[in-house]
Design a protein around this motif. Structure first.
Motif, PDB file in Angstrom:
ATOM      1  N   PRO A 174       2.210   7.222  12.124  1.00 33.75           N
ATOM      2  CA  PRO A 174       3.387   6.536  11.580  1.00 33.75           C
ATOM      3  C   PRO A 174       3.954   5.454  12.485  1.00 33.75           C
ATOM      4  N   ASP A 338       8.830   2.187   2.117  1.00 35.53           N
ATOM      5  CA  ASP A 338       8.833   3.635   2.315  1.00 35.53           C
ATOM      6  C   ASP A 338       8.576   4.368   0.995  1.00 35.53           C
ATOM      7  N   GLU A 344       6.901   8.498   3.650  1.00 34.47           N
ATOM      8  CA  GLU A 344       6.241   8.958   4.871  1.00 34.47           C
ATOM      9  C   GLU A 344       6.989   8.526   6.120  1.00 34.47           C
ATOM     10  N   THR A 347      10.453  10.376   6.486  1.00 36.85           N
ATOM     11  CA  THR A 347      10.284  11.826   6.604  1.00 36.85           C
ATOM     12  C   THR A 347       9.668  12.209   7.935  1.00 36.85           C
ATOM     13  N   ASP A 348       8.650  11.473   8.352  1.00 30.82           N
ATOM     14  CA  ASP A 348       7.881  11.877   9.532  1.00 30.82           C
ATOM     15  C   ASP A 348       8.405  11.307  10.841  1.00 30.82           C
TER      16      ASP A 348
END
Length: 391
Positions: A174, A338, A344, A347-348
């Motif tokens: 990420p 996003d 992702e 959230t990550d």
């Protein structure tokens, strides 16, 4: 341990330094050969230079509270925040050569969850160098110097993403994915040669992102006489500012009042009126930000300011209306990206995303504040507050 010459300064270790921590042969070769950069915009390896190889258990001082798979990872450095401090620790697996990050709260050092950063030290150094070359428009990104617009940003994004995909077999962590998707957006707007403002936004950029019905435009009759900064008047009249109903709302249905007029008409208390900032008659109220700040423009200079009614404090928000519009556009574009990635990024790795966004904003609008110490910046604080839901 040694540091090589000034131009290609690197931190290298001896074979003796590596034992018994690192058994992965390519990692041993890298640390005794090319080494790690002493200076980087994104990473710091000061801890490795200062302390040598140390495990997470050594660093936290209490190996009993750590998960077994985390205990023997090596702390070699940290991710730098936009303010220059190290936020997450950079860890190395001495058996596989994989690199990851973890955040260890001082009060809960056992709570560190790891996130992948790179499959090897070689990849880590390559990824960081490519990202810094994009930021400085040099090296493999030198051809983008002087180029601006959505096409240039898309091409740079694809080029940077290709570097990351090649080094990870397509499984881009990420941190680097957001670097490839977000950081090239700084290329979208060029310097303000036409507008007389900080930035020239591409034609219809805001209309395409927000829709023409979501832009607040003003007429000359809406401006008070103290709004004398002509580039600001022209931008508000012809381009307008986006209103998404989330971050801010504009007073587009009334003539724009000065801050002094707003309090006089709105029935503010006498003590509150007495606490207005200097030149309140030259500060024009455009609307309201999400957290009880009034959005102001300095009628003489075009600077965009945030006025906290609760704290009676005036702070710099953006250099001018062009950088304010770009900020709002960037925030909306990030949300769209996003969503395309099934959330992702938020959230990550929310904290990494916030740091990436702050770097982009500072690249196009290094708004220093004459009204408040430079360690306070409205957008920086708002982006870092995950609970605020800005991203």
């Amino acid at each position: 341990m040694s540091m090589t010459g000034a131009v290609t300064a690197a931190i290298t270790l001896t074979e003796h330094d590596l034992d018994p921590y690192i058994t992965h042969a390519p990692t041993r070769h890298w640390l005794t050969g090319p080494g790690l950069p002493c200076v980087s915009d994104l990473l710091t390896f000061e801890q490795l230079r200062r302390d040598g190889l140390r495990t997470v258990a050594d660093t936290t001082g209490d190996p009993g509270i750590l998960a077994a798979e985390l205990r023997d990872r090596l702390v070699i450095g940290g991710l730098l925040t936009p303010e220059g401090g190290a936020a997450e620790s950079v860890l190395l697996d001495g058996a596989t050569g994989a690199v990851m990050t973890a955040y260890f709260p001082y009060d809960r050092p056992h709570a560190g969850d790891t996130r992948p950063l790179a499959p090897s030290l070689r990849a880590l150094v390559t990824f960081a160098a490519a990202t810094e070359e994009l930021a400085d428009l040099r090296g493999r990104f030198a051809a983008y110097a002087g180029r601006h617009g959505t096409k240039a940003a898309q091409e740079a994004s694809r080029q940077l993403l290709a570097v990351f995909e090649e080094g990870t077999d397509g499984a881009v962590p990420p941190y680097w994915k957001m670097a490839a998707l977000i950081r090239p957006l700084a290329l979208v707007a060029g310097p303000g040669t036409r507008s007389g403002l900080t930035l020239d936004l591409p034609p219809r950029l805001l209309d395409r992102e927000f829709g023409p019905g979501r832009l607040a435009r003003f007429e000359d009759m809406d401006f008070p006489s103290t709004l004398t900064h002509e580039p600001t008047r022209r931008f508000l009249r012809e381009t307008g500012l986006p209103e998404d109903g989330t971050l801010l709302t504009f007073d587009s249905d009334v003539q724009l009042p000065t801050l002094a007029e707003h309090y006089a008409e709105d029935g503010g208390s006498g003590s509150r009126r007495g606490e207005l900032p200097p030149r309140a008659a030259h500060l024009i109220r455009l609307g309201r930000l999400v957290d009880d700040h009034a959005l102001l423009v300095d009628g003489a200079t075009g600077e965009i300011l945030a006025w906290s009614e609760r704290e009676t404090t005036l702070r710099s928000l953006n250099t001018d209306v062009s950088t304010l519009a770009f900020t709002l556009w960037l925030l909306r574009r990030e949300r769209a990206i996003d969503r395309e990635l099934s959330h992702e990024l938020t959230t990550d790795a929310y904290d990494q995303l916030a740091a990436t966004m702050i770097r982009v904003l500072r690249a196009v609008d290094p708004a220093g504040s004459p009204h408040h110490p430079v360690d306070w910046h409205y957008w920086t604080r708002l982006l870092q507050d995950e609970a605020a839901g800005v991203l």
